[in-house]
Design a protein around this motif. Structure first.
Motif, mmCIF file in Angstrom:
data_model
loop_
_atom_site.group_PDB
_atom_site.id
_atom_site.type_symbol
_atom_site.label_atom_id
_atom_site.label_comp_id
_atom_site.label_asym_id
_atom_site.label_seq_id
_atom_site.Cartn_x
_atom_site.Cartn_y
_atom_site.Cartn_z
ATOM 1 N N ALA A 18 0.859 -1.149 0.035
ATOM 2 C CA ALA A 18 -0.023 0.024 -0.045
ATOM 3 C C ALA A 18 0.954 1.287 -0.038
ATOM 4 N N VAL A 19 0.624 2.324 -1.088
ATOM 5 C CA VAL A 19 1.244 3.250 -1.030
ATOM 6 C C VAL A 19 0.335 4.451 -0.979
ATOM 7 N N GLU A 20 0.822 5.675 -0.395
ATOM 8 C CA GLU A 20 -0.085 6.951 -0.735
ATOM 9 C C GLU A 20 0.488 7.823 -1.520
ATOM 10 N N LEU A 21 -0.196 8.090 -2.653
ATOM 11 C CA LEU A 21 0.302 8.730 -3.771
ATOM 12 C C LEU A 21 0.080 10.328 -3.534
ATOM 13 N N VAL A 22 1.116 11.200 -3.878
ATOM 14 C CA VAL A 22 1.261 12.715 -3.734
ATOM 15 C C VAL A 22 0.500 13.279 -4.709
ATOM 16 N N GLU B 109 10.033 5.741 -20.710
ATOM 17 C CA GLU B 109 10.708 5.416 -19.705
ATOM 18 C C GLU B 109 10.189 3.709 -19.139
ATOM 19 N N PRO B 110 11.034 2.779 -18.652
ATOM 20 C CA PRO B 110 10.344 1.732 -18.177
ATOM 21 C C PRO B 110 9.491 1.720 -17.161
ATOM 22 N N ILE B 111 8.254 0.922 -17.054
ATOM 23 C CA ILE B 111 7.144 0.861 -16.163
ATOM 24 C C ILE B 111 7.893 0.109 -14.965
ATOM 25 N N GLU B 112 8.023 0.753 -13.949
ATOM 26 C CA GLU B 112 8.874 -0.067 -12.862
ATOM 27 C C GLU B 112 7.620 -0.448 -11.795
ATOM 28 N N HIS B 113 6.364 0.095 -11.693
ATOM 29 C CA HIS B 113 5.394 -0.526 -10.967
ATOM 30 C C HIS B 113 3.818 -0.310 -11.335
ATOM 31 N N ALA B 114 3.217 -1.264 -10.888
ATOM 32 C CA ALA B 114 1.663 -1.147 -11.354
ATOM 33 C C ALA B 114 0.970 -0.782 -10.183
ATOM 34 N N TYR B 115 -0.090 0.062 -10.376
ATOM 35 C CA TYR B 115 -0.784 0.612 -9.432
ATOM 36 C C TYR B 115 -2.280 0.369 -9.257
ATOM 37 N N PHE B 116 -2.881 0.006 -8.325
ATOM 38 C CA PHE B 116 -4.223 -0.622 -8.342
ATOM 39 C C PHE B 116 -4.883 0.497 -7.247
ATOM 40 N N PRO B 117 -5.476 1.558 -7.672
ATOM 41 C CA PRO B 117 -6.062 2.527 -6.952
ATOM 42 C C PRO B 117 -7.263 1.945 -6.065
ATOM 43 N N THR B 118 -7.378 2.245 -4.764
ATOM 44 C CA THR B 118 -8.600 1.873 -4.024
ATOM 45 C C THR B 118 -9.432 3.059 -3.706
ATOM 46 N N ALA B 119 -9.013 4.154 -3.921
ATOM 47 C CA ALA B 119 -9.762 5.361 -3.803
ATOM 48 C C ALA B 119 -9.115 6.435 -4.319
ATOM 49 N N GLY B 120 -10.057 7.420 -4.747
ATOM 50 C CA GLY B 120 -9.423 8.635 -5.634
ATOM 51 C C GLY B 120 -9.531 8.424 -6.967
ATOM 52 N N ILE B 121 -8.854 9.270 -7.533
ATOM 53 C CA ILE B 121 -8.861 9.411 -9.176
ATOM 54 C C ILE B 121 -7.284 9.234 -9.392
ATOM 55 N N ILE B 122 -6.783 8.590 -10.918
ATOM 56 C CA ILE B 122 -5.804 8.709 -11.305
ATOM 57 C C ILE B 122 -5.940 9.030 -12.770
#
Length: 63
Positions: free
Chosen positions: A27-31, A41-54
């Protein structure tokens, strides 16, 4: 085993697949306004949001 987050994609995984991926999740909190990916650039991480908007913003090439 980790409890499944509220992300719909992760919640729908079959139990066997969830067991494989769960130990790798963090779990990470995005700024606000922090770029999570950069074009060409290479994609290093995949994000699976649980709240908010990307959102994805594409910039036209310059030159």
């Amino acid at each position: 085993m980790l409890q499944r987050p509220s992300n719909t994609l992760l919640a729908l995984l079959p139990d066997a697949d969830w067991a494989l991926i769960a130990p790798k999740l963090e779990a990470v909190e995005l700024v606000h306004r922090l770029p999570i990916e950069v074009a060409n650039e290479p994609i290093e991480h995949a994000y699976f949001p649980t709240a908010g908007i990307i959102s994805i913003v594409a910039k036209a090439p310059t030159g």
